[in-house]
Design a protein around this motif. Structure first.
Motif, PDB file in Angstrom:
ATOM      1  N   GLY A  97      38.694  40.039  34.238  1.00 54.63           N
ATOM      2  CA  GLY A  97      38.849  39.171  35.402  1.00 54.63           C
ATOM      3  C   GLY A  97      38.906  37.713  34.993  1.00 54.63           C
ATOM      4  N   VAL A  98      39.118  36.858  35.950  1.00 56.02           N
ATOM      5  CA  VAL A  98      39.233  35.420  35.708  1.00 56.02           C
ATOM      6  C   VAL A  98      37.864  34.871  35.326  1.00 56.02           C
ATOM      7  CG1 VAL A  98      39.854  33.207  36.752  1.00 56.02           C
ATOM      8  CG2 VAL A  98      41.100  35.282  37.370  1.00 56.02           C
ATOM      9  N   ARG A  99      37.815  34.126  34.230  1.00 54.06           N
ATOM     10  CA  ARG A  99      36.551  33.524  33.790  1.00 54.06           C
ATOM     11  C   ARG A  99      36.170  32.384  34.732  1.00 54.06           C
ATOM     12  NH1 ARG A  99      36.228  35.878  28.950  1.00 54.06           N
ATOM     13  NH2 ARG A  99      37.939  35.799  27.498  1.00 54.06           N
ATOM     14  N   GLY A 100      34.910  32.343  35.128  1.00 56.13           N
ATOM     15  CA  GLY A 100      34.416  31.269  35.991  1.00 56.13           C
ATOM     16  C   GLY A 100      34.960  31.322  37.404  1.00 56.13           C
ATOM     17  N   SER A 101      35.377  32.484  37.846  1.00 55.73           N
ATOM     18  CA  SER A 101      35.936  32.619  39.186  1.00 55.73           C
ATOM     19  C   SER A 101      34.869  32.338  40.236  1.00 55.73           C
ATOM     20  CB  SER A 101      36.473  34.035  39.377  1.00 55.73           C
ATOM     21  OG  SER A 101      36.826  34.250  40.713  1.00 55.73           O
ATOM     22  N   GLU A 102      35.299  31.722  41.320  1.00 55.06           N
ATOM     23  CA  GLU A 102      34.389  31.430  42.429  1.00 55.06           C
ATOM     24  C   GLU A 102      34.397  32.555  43.465  1.00 55.06           C
ATOM     25  OE1 GLU A 102      32.266  28.838  42.686  1.00 55.06           O
ATOM     26  OE2 GLU A 102      32.901  28.263  40.683  1.00 55.06           O
ATOM     27  N   ALA A 103      35.105  33.635  43.177  1.00 55.18           N
ATOM     28  CA  ALA A 103      35.189  34.757  44.117  1.00 55.18           C
ATOM     29  C   ALA A 103      33.806  35.367  44.314  1.00 55.18           C
ATOM     30  CB  ALA A 103      36.156  35.809  43.597  1.00 55.18           C
ATOM     31  N   ARG A 104      33.526  35.781  45.526  1.00 51.58           N
ATOM     32  CA  ARG A 104      32.242  36.388  45.858  1.00 51.58           C
ATOM     33  C   ARG A 104      32.474  37.724  46.541  1.00 51.58           C
ATOM     34  NH1 ARG A 104      30.600  34.058  42.327  1.00 51.58           N
ATOM     35  NH2 ARG A 104      29.736  31.992  42.360  1.00 51.58           N
TER      36      ARG A 104
END
Length: 140
Positions: free
Chosen positions: A88-95
């Motif tokens: 997945g995307v590193r440092g993603s803000e997805a919750r």
């Protein structure tokens, strides 16, 4: 009852007793035992020894820290790459979205799509009528 007797009755930890001919107040033995036991427990309180920090240890702080979790995801992505999975995307803000909220969003999107389908269907019927008119004109 006089004021002094009422004061004596309410005094703590003294108790009022009339076991003898003359009623009097006195301190019970159980109060003294409790105080002595508390003092002993405080003196004997267990002191735990600390382990040396240079030894291997199992600690949730080490396992669940942010950098370690990121490393675990990297290792997992490397192991799963042969199956076509990507990290997945590193440092993603997805919750995480709650299940109920997810279904609410799906229902909203469904309503919007149904409205679009109805509009497009209406437009298609209109265009089909125009097409028939054009064919009729060109045929005559």
């Amino acid at each position: 009852m006089t004021h002094s007797v009422a004061t004596m009755l309410s005094a703590q930890p003294c108790t009022w007793t009339s076991a003898h001919r003359t009623p009097h107040s006195g301190r019970s033995d159980s109060d003294l035992r409790k105080e002595r036991r508390k003092a002993r427990e405080a003196a004997v309180k267990k002191r735990y020894r600390t382990k040396p920090t240079n030894r291997p240890r199992l600690c949730a702080d080490d396992i669940m820290e942010r950098k370690a979790m990121s490393r675990y995801q990297d290792l997992y992505a490397e192991a799963m790459a042969k199956y076509g999975l990507e990290r997945g995307v590193r440092g993603s803000e997805a919750r995480h979205i709650d299940q109920h909220e997810y279904y609410r969003q799906c229902q909203r999107e469904k309503a919007v799509l149904e409205k679009d389908v109805a509009e497009l269907s209406h437009e298609k019927k209109k265009l089909d009528k125009e097409k028939k008119c054009w064919r009729a004109r060109s045929a005559s």
